[in-house]
Design an enzyme around this catalytic site. Structure first.
Site, PDB file in Angstrom:
ATOM      1  N   ASN A   9      -4.886  -1.488  -1.876  1.00  0.00           N
ATOM      2  CA  ASN A   9      -4.879  -2.012  -0.502  1.00  0.00           C
ATOM      3  C   ASN A   9      -5.515  -0.932   0.368  1.00  0.00           C
ATOM      4  O   ASN A   9      -4.881   0.078   0.646  1.00  0.00           O
ATOM      5  CB  ASN A   9      -3.440  -2.307  -0.063  1.00  0.00           C
ATOM      6  CG  ASN A   9      -3.351  -2.726   1.397  1.00  0.00           C
ATOM      7  OD1 ASN A   9      -4.373  -2.963   2.046  1.00  0.00           O
ATOM      8  ND2 ASN A   9      -2.137  -2.808   1.929  1.00  0.00           N
ATOM      9  N   TRP A  10      -6.756  -1.172   0.761  1.00  0.00           N
ATOM     10  CA  TRP A  10      -7.471  -0.152   1.543  1.00  0.00           C
ATOM     11  C   TRP A  10      -6.947  -0.052   2.972  1.00  0.00           C
ATOM     12  O   TRP A  10      -7.288   0.876   3.687  1.00  0.00           O
ATOM     13  CB  TRP A  10      -8.959  -0.470   1.611  1.00  0.00           C
ATOM     14  CG  TRP A  10      -9.695  -0.288   0.313  1.00  0.00           C
ATOM     15  CD1 TRP A  10      -9.231   0.304  -0.825  1.00  0.00           C
ATOM     16  CD2 TRP A  10     -11.039  -0.690   0.033  1.00  0.00           C
ATOM     17  NE1 TRP A  10     -10.199   0.282  -1.788  1.00  0.00           N
ATOM     18  CE2 TRP A  10     -11.316  -0.325  -1.295  1.00  0.00           C
ATOM     19  CE3 TRP A  10     -12.026  -1.345   0.780  1.00  0.00           C
ATOM     20  CZ2 TRP A  10     -12.558  -0.573  -1.892  1.00  0.00           C
ATOM     21  CZ3 TRP A  10     -13.254  -1.595   0.187  1.00  0.00           C
ATOM     22  CH2 TRP A  10     -13.514  -1.205  -1.128  1.00  0.00           C
ATOM     23  N   LYS A  11      -6.186  -1.067   3.403  1.00  0.00           N
ATOM     24  CA  LYS A  11      -5.764  -1.132   4.805  1.00  0.00           C
ATOM     25  C   LYS A  11      -7.016  -1.048   5.697  1.00  0.00           C
ATOM     26  O   LYS A  11      -8.038  -1.613   5.321  1.00  0.00           O
ATOM     27  CB  LYS A  11      -4.726  -0.036   5.088  1.00  0.00           C
ATOM     28  CG  LYS A  11      -3.588  -0.087   4.047  1.00  0.00           C
ATOM     29  CD  LYS A  11      -2.421   0.784   4.352  1.00  0.00           C
ATOM     30  CE  LYS A  11      -1.372   0.614   3.236  1.00  0.00           C
ATOM     31  NZ  LYS A  11      -0.150   1.371   3.490  1.00  0.00           N
ATOM     32  N   HIS A  93       2.698  -7.860   4.383  1.00  0.00           N
ATOM     33  CA  HIS A  93       2.780  -6.398   4.305  1.00  0.00           C
ATOM     34  C   HIS A  93       3.649  -5.875   5.453  1.00  0.00           C
ATOM     35  O   HIS A  93       3.595  -6.415   6.568  1.00  0.00           O
ATOM     36  CB  HIS A  93       1.382  -5.779   4.373  1.00  0.00           C
ATOM     37  CG  HIS A  93       1.397  -4.335   3.965  1.00  0.00           C
ATOM     38  ND1 HIS A  93       1.814  -3.343   4.817  1.00  0.00           N
ATOM     39  CD2 HIS A  93       1.097  -3.733   2.798  1.00  0.00           C
ATOM     40  CE1 HIS A  93       1.761  -2.180   4.182  1.00  0.00           C
ATOM     41  NE2 HIS A  93       1.331  -2.390   2.953  1.00  0.00           N
ATOM     42  N   GLU A  95       3.310  -3.464   7.348  1.00  0.00           N
ATOM     43  CA  GLU A  95       2.552  -3.086   8.551  1.00  0.00           C
ATOM     44  C   GLU A  95       2.234  -4.316   9.405  1.00  0.00           C
ATOM     45  O   GLU A  95       2.209  -4.238  10.631  1.00  0.00           O
ATOM     46  CB  GLU A  95       1.276  -2.323   8.130  1.00  0.00           C
ATOM     47  CG  GLU A  95       1.637  -0.930   7.603  1.00  0.00           C
ATOM     48  CD  GLU A  95       0.711  -0.372   6.538  1.00  0.00           C
ATOM     49  OE1 GLU A  95      -0.420  -0.867   6.387  1.00  0.00           O
ATOM     50  OE2 GLU A  95       1.137   0.578   5.849  1.00  0.00           O
ATOM     51  N   GLU A 165       7.723  -3.358  -1.790  1.00  0.00           N
ATOM     52  CA  GLU A 165       7.268  -2.128  -1.145  1.00  0.00           C
ATOM     53  C   GLU A 165       8.354  -1.642  -0.179  1.00  0.00           C
ATOM     54  O   GLU A 165       8.405  -2.103   0.973  1.00  0.00           O
ATOM     55  CB  GLU A 165       5.987  -2.383  -0.355  1.00  0.00           C
ATOM     56  CG  GLU A 165       4.819  -2.845  -1.193  1.00  0.00           C
ATOM     57  CD  GLU A 165       3.484  -2.488  -0.551  1.00  0.00           C
ATOM     58  OE1 GLU A 165       2.720  -1.772  -1.194  1.00  0.00           O
ATOM     59  OE2 GLU A 165       3.235  -2.882   0.595  1.00  0.00           O
ATOM     60  N   GLY A 171       3.240   5.423   2.342  1.00  0.00           N
ATOM     61  CA  GLY A 171       2.468   6.464   3.020  1.00  0.00           C
ATOM     62  C   GLY A 171       3.270   7.716   3.339  1.00  0.00           C
ATOM     63  O   GLY A 171       2.826   8.559   4.108  1.00  0.00           O
ATOM     64  N   SER A 211       3.707   4.964  -2.089  1.00  0.00           N
ATOM     65  CA  SER A 211       3.394   6.292  -2.617  1.00  0.00           C
ATOM     66  C   SER A 211       3.263   6.315  -4.148  1.00  0.00           C
ATOM     67  O   SER A 211       3.587   7.318  -4.787  1.00  0.00           O
ATOM     68  CB  SER A 211       4.425   7.326  -2.147  1.00  0.00           C
ATOM     69  OG  SER A 211       4.396   7.421  -0.730  1.00  0.00           O
ATOM     70  N   GLY A 232      -1.840   2.054  -1.874  1.00  0.00           N
ATOM     71  CA  GLY A 232      -2.548   2.350  -0.630  1.00  0.00           C
ATOM     72  C   GLY A 232      -3.425   3.583  -0.800  1.00  0.00           C
ATOM     73  O   GLY A 232      -4.542   3.517  -1.316  1.00  0.00           O
ATOM     74  N   GLY A 233      -2.912   4.724  -0.375  1.00  0.00           N
ATOM     75  CA  GLY A 233      -3.690   5.969  -0.359  1.00  0.00           C
ATOM     76  C   GLY A 233      -4.445   6.269  -1.648  1.00  0.00           C
ATOM     77  O   GLY A 233      -5.621   6.642  -1.619  1.00  0.00           O
TER      78      GLY A 233
END
Ligand code: 13P
Length: 248
Positions: A9-11, A93, A95, A165, A171, A211, A232-233
Site C-alpha cells: 500500500n503506497w498510500k 483503511h 487512515e 491492521e 507506521g 510495521s 506500507g513503508g
C-alpha cells in the site's frame, strides 16, 4: 484453499513515473523466482492505468466511491477502477476512517459496489491503542467486520480479503507480536465461521498489516491464520519489498 497474498500500500507516495518504474523493476526482480504468494501493489488512483498496463502483478486502488456515478466531484467509482485493469481495492483503511470520517455504514456501500464491478476488496479492520488498552479490541474488530460485511451473501463474502491492521502498529515500528496477530486472526476466522460456516472461513485470506517488513514477515506468515501482509513503508522500495514477499 485460501491464497497467500503480499500487498503493498503506497498510500500517497510516488509520482507516476516513479510508480511505473517501481512496477517494472519489481516484476523484473521477481522473474525467475518461485513465489509462494500473489503479489499486489496498491497505488494512488492516478497511477492505476499505467501501472496495470506495465505489469502482470496484481494492482489495487486504495479507495473507491460509495456511489455508482454522477455529480460527486473528486470521487472515483469502482467501475472506473475496474476499467483500468486493477483487480483489487483497499477499503476501510484506518487512515480513511480516521482522517476522512469513513464509517462502517459507508464502507458497506463501497464493498457492494466494488464486488458489483468485479473488484476484490482488501477490507481493513483493526483497533486503536486505546481500544486495546481498554481490552475491547475483539469487540471493535468484530463490529467492523459484522457492520460492513455481514450483509453479503456467502458467495459474495467469499470474494473478500481481510486485512487486520492494528492502528497502533501502522507506521510506528511497533509490529504486533506474531502471537497477538495470530490470536486476532483466529478470532476473525471464527467470527466468519459463525456467520458463513467453516468452509468459507477457511477459504478467506486474512492479511496482517502494521510495521511488517523483511525482518518479521517470516515469523508472521508462519502463523496458521496469517495468510500474508498489507505492507506500507516496506513496499516503497523494491529491495525492501522483496524480502517481505519471500517471507513465504
Ligand atoms: P506500515 O507497513 O508502514 O506500518 O503501514 C501498514 C499499512 O497501513 C498498510 O496498509
Amino acid at each position: 484453499m485460501r491464497k497467500n497474498i503480499v500487498a503493498g500500500n503506497w498510500k500517497m507516495n510516488k509520482n507516476l513515473q516513479e510508480g511505473v518504474a517501481f512496477a517494472k523493476d519489481l516484476e523484473a526482480a521477481l522473474a525467475g523466482k518461485t513465489l509462494k504468494c500473489d503479489v499486489v501493489i496498491g497505488t494512488p488512483f492516478i497511477h492505476l492505468a499505467s501501472v496495470a498496463s506495465s505489469t502482470k502483478l496484481g494492482v489495487a486502488a486504495q479507495n473507491c466511491a460509495n456511489k455508482v456515478s454522477g455529480a460527486y466531484t473528486g470521487e472515483v467509482s469502482a467501475a472506473m477502477i475496474a476499467s483500468t485493469g486493477a483487480k483489487y481495492v483497499i477499503l476501510g483503511h484506518s487512515e480513511r476512517r480516521t482522517y476522512y470520517g469513513e464509517t462502517d455504514a459507508l464502507l458497506k456501500e463501497k464493498v457492494v459496489l466494488a464486488l458489483a464491478n468485479g473488484l476484490t476488496p482488501i477490507f481493513c479492520i483493526g483497533e486503536t491503542k486505546d481500544e486495546r488498552e481498554k481490552n475491547i479490541h475483539f469487540d471493535v474488530v468484530k463490529r467492523q467486520t459484522v457492520d460492513a460485511l455481514f450483509n453479503l451473501s456467502a458467495e459474495d463474502f467469499s470474494k473478500i480479503v481481510i486485512a487486520y491492521e492494528p492502528v497502533w502498529a501502522i507506521g510506528t515500528g511497533l509490529t504486533a507480536t506474531s502471537a497477538q496477530a495470530q490470536e486476532m486472526h483466529a478470532f476473525i476466522r471464527e467470527t466468519i465461521a459463525d456467520k458463513y460456516g467453516k468452509e468459507v472461513a477457511n477459504n478467506t485470506s486474512i492479511l496482517y498489516g502494521g510495521s511488517a517488513n523483511g525482518g518479521n514477515a517470516k515469523e508472521l506468515f508462519a502463523c496458521p491464520d496469517i495468510d500474508g501482509g498489507l505492507i506500507g513503508g516496506a513496499s516503497l522500495e523494491v529491495e525492501k519489498f522483496i524480502p517481505v514477499i519471500e517471507g513465504f
